[in-house]
Design a protein around this motif. Structure first.
Motif, mmCIF file in Angstrom:
data_model
loop_
_atom_site.group_PDB
_atom_site.id
_atom_site.type_symbol
_atom_site.label_atom_id
_atom_site.label_comp_id
_atom_site.label_asym_id
_atom_site.label_seq_id
_atom_site.Cartn_x
_atom_site.Cartn_y
_atom_site.Cartn_z
ATOM 1 N N LYS A 179 0.839 -1.210 0.000
ATOM 2 C CA LYS A 179 0.000 0.000 0.000
ATOM 3 C C LYS A 179 0.870 1.254 0.000
ATOM 4 O O LYS A 179 0.576 2.217 -0.716
ATOM 5 C CB LYS A 179 -0.940 0.002 1.210
ATOM 6 C CG LYS A 179 -2.127 -0.900 1.045
ATOM 7 C CD LYS A 179 -3.073 -0.792 2.226
ATOM 8 C CE LYS A 179 -4.309 -1.632 1.996
ATOM 9 N NZ LYS A 179 -5.259 -1.543 3.121
ATOM 10 N N LYS A 180 1.933 1.229 0.778
ATOM 11 C CA LYS A 180 2.821 2.383 0.845
ATOM 12 C C LYS A 180 3.466 2.647 -0.519
ATOM 13 O O LYS A 180 3.526 3.790 -0.984
ATOM 14 C CB LYS A 180 3.895 2.154 1.919
ATOM 15 C CG LYS A 180 4.697 3.368 2.244
ATOM 16 C CD LYS A 180 5.583 3.115 3.445
ATOM 17 C CE LYS A 180 6.316 4.401 3.792
ATOM 18 N NZ LYS A 180 7.102 4.281 4.987
ATOM 19 N N LYS A 181 3.946 1.584 -1.184
ATOM 20 C CA LYS A 181 4.544 1.731 -2.520
ATOM 21 C C LYS A 181 3.499 2.183 -3.530
ATOM 22 O O LYS A 181 3.776 2.975 -4.425
ATOM 23 C CB LYS A 181 5.137 0.391 -2.984
ATOM 24 C CG LYS A 181 6.470 0.088 -2.390
ATOM 25 C CD LYS A 181 7.166 -1.150 -2.915
ATOM 26 C CE LYS A 181 6.487 -2.020 -3.890
ATOM 27 N NZ LYS A 181 7.213 -3.262 -4.211
ATOM 28 N N THR A 182 2.290 1.683 -3.380
ATOM 29 C CA THR A 182 1.211 1.979 -4.317
ATOM 30 C C THR A 182 0.786 3.437 -4.244
ATOM 31 O O THR A 182 0.427 4.034 -5.256
ATOM 32 C CB THR A 182 -0.004 1.059 -4.018
ATOM 33 O OG1 THR A 182 0.405 -0.292 -4.185
ATOM 34 C CG2 THR A 182 -1.170 1.345 -4.917
ATOM 35 N N GLU A 183 0.833 4.018 -3.059
ATOM 36 C CA GLU A 183 0.344 5.383 -2.874
ATOM 37 C C GLU A 183 1.030 6.373 -3.813
ATOM 38 O O GLU A 183 0.386 7.232 -4.411
ATOM 39 C CB GLU A 183 0.522 5.818 -1.422
ATOM 40 C CG GLU A 183 -0.136 7.136 -1.133
ATOM 41 C CD GLU A 183 -0.282 7.398 0.350
ATOM 42 O OE1 GLU A 183 -1.062 8.306 0.679
ATOM 43 O OE2 GLU A 183 0.368 6.714 1.156
#
Length: 193
Positions: A179-183
């Motif tokens: 999720k962090k990378k996706t943001e």
């Protein structure tokens, strides 16, 4: 400041409401909603039960098909500003119900090449592929992107980006890290619209 609402069409290829694909889709749309940019229509390809293309050739003469199960999807496609393809990878491609929808996009190919309607869908769209795969092997993603790019070229749609959560079958899959990378990619996509 005035913000134009974007009409988003999500074409979902997951058969499960609580899957990694559903979670990625929810995470993506949550960002769209935070910025007040969305009016979402959601097509669950498993519930839509779109018949496969049978090469009836009606679409060579008129913008329709012998089957009318795609009429609502066609209407939503024409009205949308953004198309989100949200899907797991099955055998290096799309799940069969979602692939059936894509195969029925033959109507746009026929409109372009048999009826000389250029482009068959007037309104330009931007698209993103949200994909999850159990393995770390991303060759299926590349195949899916190639398929979408060819389809979208005919449909006046630009595939802007792909967000992939890979290795979901790994028991140590870290959804928070993804999720962090996706943001960052979501914010980049938002900046492009």
């Amino acid at each position: 400041m005035y913000v134009k609402i974007k009409k988003i069409l999500v074409l979902s290829g997951t058969p499960h409401e609580n899957s990694f694909t559903a979670e990625l889709n929810k995470y993506f749309l949550g960002h769209m909603n935070m910025y007040g940019l969305s009016c979402v229509s959601y097509i669950d390809s498993y519930k839509a039960t779109v018949k496969p293309c049978i090469d009836c050739k009606i679409c060579r003469r008129e913008q329709t098909c012998v089957f009318h199960d795609m009429d609502e999807i066609d209407k939503l496609l024409r009205e949308s500003d953004i198309i989100v393809i949200s899907t797991p990878v099955y055998n290096m491609s799309f799940p069969a119900p979602l692939k059936a929808i894509f195969d029925r996009f033959q109507r746009y190919y026929s409109a372009r090449f048999y009826m000389n309607i250029k482009p068959p869908i007037k309104k330009h769209k931007k698209a993103i592929l949200l994909a999850t795969c159990g393995s770390e092997d991303l060759r299926g993603i590349e195949i899916m992107k190639l398929q979408l790019e060819r389809i979208f070229t005919i449909m006046n749609t630009e595939l802007i980006d792909t967000i992939v959560w890979s290795g979901t079958d790994n028991k140590n899959f870290d959804i928070q890290a993804y999720k962090k990378k996706t943001e960052k990619k979501i914010i980049k996509f938002l900046d492009s619209i």
